[in-house]
Design an enzyme around this catalytic site. Structure first.
Site, mmCIF file in Angstrom:
data_model
loop_
_atom_site.group_PDB
_atom_site.id
_atom_site.type_symbol
_atom_site.label_atom_id
_atom_site.label_comp_id
_atom_site.label_asym_id
_atom_site.label_seq_id
_atom_site.Cartn_x
_atom_site.Cartn_y
_atom_site.Cartn_z
ATOM 1 N N PRO A 168 39.097 41.226 44.512
ATOM 2 C CG PRO A 168 37.611 39.416 44.424
ATOM 3 C CD PRO A 168 39.063 39.771 44.279
ATOM 4 C CB THR A 177 38.694 42.157 54.142
ATOM 5 O OG1 THR A 177 39.966 42.277 53.476
ATOM 6 C CG2 THR A 177 37.700 41.465 53.216
ATOM 7 C CE1 TYR A 188 48.220 34.328 39.191
ATOM 8 C CE2 TYR A 188 46.364 32.824 39.025
ATOM 9 C CZ TYR A 188 46.880 34.104 38.972
ATOM 10 O OH TYR A 188 46.046 35.164 38.710
#
Length: 286
Positions: free
Chosen positions: A212, A217, A65
């Site tokens: 997750p 959504t 990251y």
């Protein structure tokens, strides 16, 4: 009827990683925290600090990251770390360089160097949970996991985890050393690794699903319907389903938004009825 582990009206709010380090089951994924420019970085620091204020004590990062800058941001935001906070990181991906792209690298010498770099960036003497980001198919798994086991013996690692592994790879690694966690892609609508979840549940290994809540959504359907019934958001319903799926589940939703962070953390208090859980469970069963 759902199998045992899928029909739990009450689940524990904490899980003991490696059988000894208690964390709250709803954690935080730091990948989306902005590390630059300065104004955005300050927002990333604020989100990390607010997560801890809300009671989150499991934060997941990785050297991949922003190539270590995410780890540095967490150290700037949270060091000295609260005693109850566990910051997990991952190693095993080499950054791009002249004439080459980023690539999986599981050579023992590379893993050892990345662990040392992670210790420095996170300002730690020991990484409480160190995860192999990906299995390098060019290197025997025994060499990769064995290198991490040696680092644990040396006191640089407390617990070892794996990411994106199969049941067979998990079993092979478990013959070499104790595996505390697995981090695979998994959600109510993405069930490719259902067998790995079941294997972790049977062995008491923590399962940290990445991604997750997506695509729940953005996909109209049963998740949206249950959300309307509970006056909740689809993301909260997706997280509530994961928490009820098995007591070893440790979701790590990530965000760079304070509002989304609070929404996600509130999902730990959302209760699904048995009927709602069964409906959701049936949506994407393999």
């Amino acid at each position: 009827m759902p199998s045992e582990g899928r029909d739990r009206s009450v689940t524990a709010s904490t899980f003991d990683i490696g059988g000894e380090r208690a964390v709250r089951r709803l954690g935080f994924g730091a990948m989306h925290l902005p590390v630059s420019p300065a104004q955005d970085r300050e927002r990333g620091i604020a989100v990390a600090r607010h997560a801890v204020r809300l009671g989150v004590n499991l934060i997941d990062t990785a050297q991949l990251y922003s190539w270590g800058r995410n780890e540095e941001l967490l150290a700037e935001a949270l060091h000295p770390y609260p005693a109850e906070l566990l910051v997990a990181t991952k190693v095993g991906v080499a950054p791009p360089g002249p004439g080459r792209q980023a690539d999986i690298d599981g050579r023992p010498e590379f893993l050892r160097s990345q662990v040392d770099e992670g210790l420095r960036r996170l300002r730690l003497d020991r990484i409480e949970l160190l995860q192999l980001h990906r299995v390098d198919t060019k290197v025997p798994l025994a060499d990769q996991v064995g290198a991490l086991a040696e680092l644990r013996t040396a006191g640089k690692i407390a617990h070892i985890g794996l990411s994106e592994v199969t049941v067979a790879q998990l079993a092979e690694a478990g013959k070499i050393t104790e595996i505390a966690t697995v981090q695979n892609r998994y959600s109510v609508l993405d069930r490719e690794y259902e067998d790995v979840v079941d294997a972790c549940a049977a062995a008491g290994i923590g399962f940290m699903p990445w991604r997750p809540v997506h695509p729940a959504t953005v996909t109209p359907g049963e998740v949206t319907a249950v959300a309307a019934e509970l006056d909740a958001t689809p993301a909260q319903v997706a997280l509530a389903w994961l928490l009820r799926r098995t007591p070893v589940m440790l979701p790590i939703p990530g965000t760079g938004s304070l509002a989304h962070l609070e929404e996600n953390v509130a999902a730990a208090e959302l209760s699904l009825t048995d009927e709602q859980f069964v409906r959701l469970d049936a949506v994407a069963r393999p």
